[in-house]
Design a protein around this motif. Sequence first.
Motif, PDB file in Angstrom:
ATOM      1  N   LEU A  60       0.833  -1.218   0.000  1.00 13.70           N
ATOM      2  CA  LEU A  60       0.000   0.000   0.000  1.00 13.70           C
ATOM      3  C   LEU A  60       0.864   1.263   0.000  1.00 13.70           C
ATOM      4  O   LEU A  60       0.600   2.213  -0.738  1.00 13.70           O
ATOM      5  N   MET A  61       1.911   1.246   0.815  1.00 12.30           N
ATOM      6  CA  MET A  61       2.802   2.406   0.812  1.00 12.30           C
ATOM      7  C   MET A  61       3.451   2.549  -0.562  1.00 12.30           C
ATOM      8  O   MET A  61       3.625   3.665  -1.073  1.00 12.30           O
ATOM      9  N   GLY A  62       3.778   1.421  -1.175  1.00  6.11           N
ATOM     10  CA  GLY A  62       4.357   1.445  -2.524  1.00  6.11           C
ATOM     11  C   GLY A  62       3.387   2.049  -3.525  1.00  6.11           C
ATOM     12  O   GLY A  62       3.779   2.840  -4.392  1.00  6.11           O
ATOM     13  N   GLN A  63       2.102   1.679  -3.419  1.00  6.78           N
ATOM     14  CA  GLN A  63       1.106   2.259  -4.343  1.00  6.78           C
ATOM     15  C   GLN A  63       0.964   3.759  -4.110  1.00  6.78           C
ATOM     16  O   GLN A  63       0.827   4.537  -5.053  1.00  6.78           O
ATOM     17  N   ASN A  64       1.015   4.161  -2.841  1.00  3.49           N
ATOM     18  CA  ASN A  64       0.932   5.599  -2.539  1.00  3.49           C
ATOM     19  C   ASN A  64       2.145   6.352  -3.098  1.00  3.49           C
ATOM     20  O   ASN A  64       2.014   7.449  -3.642  1.00  3.49           O
ATOM     21  N   LEU A  65       3.330   5.732  -2.970  1.00  5.41           N
ATOM     22  CA  LEU A  65       4.542   6.363  -3.512  1.00  5.41           C
ATOM     23  C   LEU A  65       4.459   6.456  -5.026  1.00  5.41           C
ATOM     24  O   LEU A  65       4.859   7.459  -5.625  1.00  5.41           O
ATOM     25  N   ASP A 101     -11.461   2.100   6.488  1.00  4.02           N
ATOM     26  CA  ASP A 101     -12.481   2.213   5.456  1.00  4.02           C
ATOM     27  C   ASP A 101     -12.604   3.667   4.988  1.00  4.02           C
ATOM     28  O   ASP A 101     -12.971   4.543   5.770  1.00  4.02           O
ATOM     29  N   SER A 102     -12.335   3.906   3.719  1.00  7.96           N
ATOM     30  CA  SER A 102     -12.396   5.292   3.227  1.00  7.96           C
ATOM     31  C   SER A 102     -13.836   5.813   3.218  1.00  7.96           C
ATOM     32  O   SER A 102     -14.061   7.024   3.281  1.00  7.96           O
ATOM     33  N   ALA A 103     -14.838   4.899   3.180  1.00 10.50           N
ATOM     34  CA  ALA A 103     -16.243   5.331   3.112  1.00 10.50           C
ATOM     35  C   ALA A 103     -16.639   6.127   4.360  1.00 10.50           C
ATOM     36  O   ALA A 103     -17.473   7.044   4.281  1.00 10.50           O
ATOM     37  N   CYS A 148      -1.578   3.270   4.902  1.00  8.45           N
ATOM     38  CA  CYS A 148      -3.000   3.062   4.582  1.00  8.45           C
ATOM     39  C   CYS A 148      -3.186   2.933   3.067  1.00  8.45           C
ATOM     40  O   CYS A 148      -2.304   3.263   2.285  1.00  8.45           O
ATOM     41  N   SER A 149      -4.381   2.489   2.670  1.00  5.44           N
ATOM     42  CA  SER A 149      -4.630   2.215   1.248  1.00  5.44           C
ATOM     43  C   SER A 149      -4.698   3.509   0.433  1.00  5.44           C
ATOM     44  O   SER A 149      -5.073   4.574   0.958  1.00  5.44           O
ATOM     45  N   PRO A 150      -4.385   3.438  -0.872  1.00  9.33           N
ATOM     46  CA  PRO A 150      -4.500   4.624  -1.729  1.00  9.33           C
ATOM     47  C   PRO A 150      -5.919   5.202  -1.714  1.00  9.33           C
ATOM     48  O   PRO A 150      -6.091   6.415  -1.794  1.00  9.33           O
ATOM     49  N   GLY A 151      -6.938   4.342  -1.579  1.00 11.56           N
ATOM     50  CA  GLY A 151      -8.327   4.825  -1.544  1.00 11.56           C
ATOM     51  C   GLY A 151      -8.542   5.763  -0.371  1.00 11.56           C
ATOM     52  O   GLY A 151      -9.184   6.818  -0.501  1.00 11.56           O
TER      53      GLY A 151
END
Length: 345
Positions: free
Chosen positions: A185-190, A216-218, A238-241
């Motif tokens: 997840l950190m990789g996706q954010n980067l 939960d982003s919701a 945390c997740s990109p969402g």
Amino acid sequence: MSEPARAAVEAEAARLSSKGLSDLGYADAELERAARLIVRIKELKAQKNAVIPVHVYQRPEVIHGIADFVGDSYKLSKLCSETKAAAIVFCGVSFMAETAKILSPDKTVLLPAPEAGCSLSESITAADIRRVKARHPGAPVATYINTTAEAKAESDVIVTSANAGRILRKLYRDHRKVVFLPDKLMGQNLAMQLGKTPGKDIILWKGTCIVHDNFDSASVGLYRRMYPGVMILAHSECSPGLVSVVDFVGGTGDMMRFVESTDAPFYMLVTECGLGELARTRFPGKRFLPMCRLCPYMKAVTLERVLAVLEKPSAADAVEVDPGVQDRARKAIERMFEMAEEGGK
Ligand code: SF4
């Protein structure tokens, strides 16, 4: 060891209360129980010339009771490398104590909860990294500090949540492709932050943090409607969402600095619960909303276990790292210190 003097226990309990523990909900009896342990820990710590670094996710009585320094992985690893003490009693998890041992090989490093692992550090082995390197020859390997000593030894540079963006940007000056491990997840954010494509110019692994993986982003929209003006901060694990709908993203140190330097009616720290508790004691005039999870690894450390490790450490409490691994891992950590602190963006 004899029972601590009544006056010393009372003074310690009053000190804990003044640090904000009563406001966090500690009853007088809990403060007294903690104070009794803290007085004994402090005596033993002085006798044994030990220092106690404490991660920000630890329990409030550990942070406010016995810490010589409190911080995130970067700050603690740096301070451990500078201390002159004979022993380090690490209040954190296994990979952190290993990092302290790598940077201070001549010191005794004790971990009060030797079983305290981390879902990220357990997600990847040195053999996994060797296989990734074989598939992507020439691509530098930047590894998150939440990894074992063996994984660090296979890496070109270590990064933390606070400096990963800065270090990766520097790596991309000379390389088209970079391997970032093990936090997916950190990789996706980067990748989003740097404009890179996962699988093409940033190679990721499948590890996640069990605490930050499931927010939960919701619910963010709901909190914004209920608490107008709320400032929502999320950890970069945390997740990109989620990251895409909050007001600030960073490591724990960055989050604390953000709270300190802003003035919002409410703050929500989306991370391990310990950071919110620390923020409430550091900034008593600010209001914090709960959206957090407990890390079972971090919470394995208790005052009782710190006292036990100081009184009579067992072989399992002492952190050891193979000298060959230590040497290679230290080079990757020192590269982080150089790259995080040298000039340029
Ligand atoms: S909070 Fe997540 S990354 Fe930190 S020690 Fe716990 S499992 Fe590991």
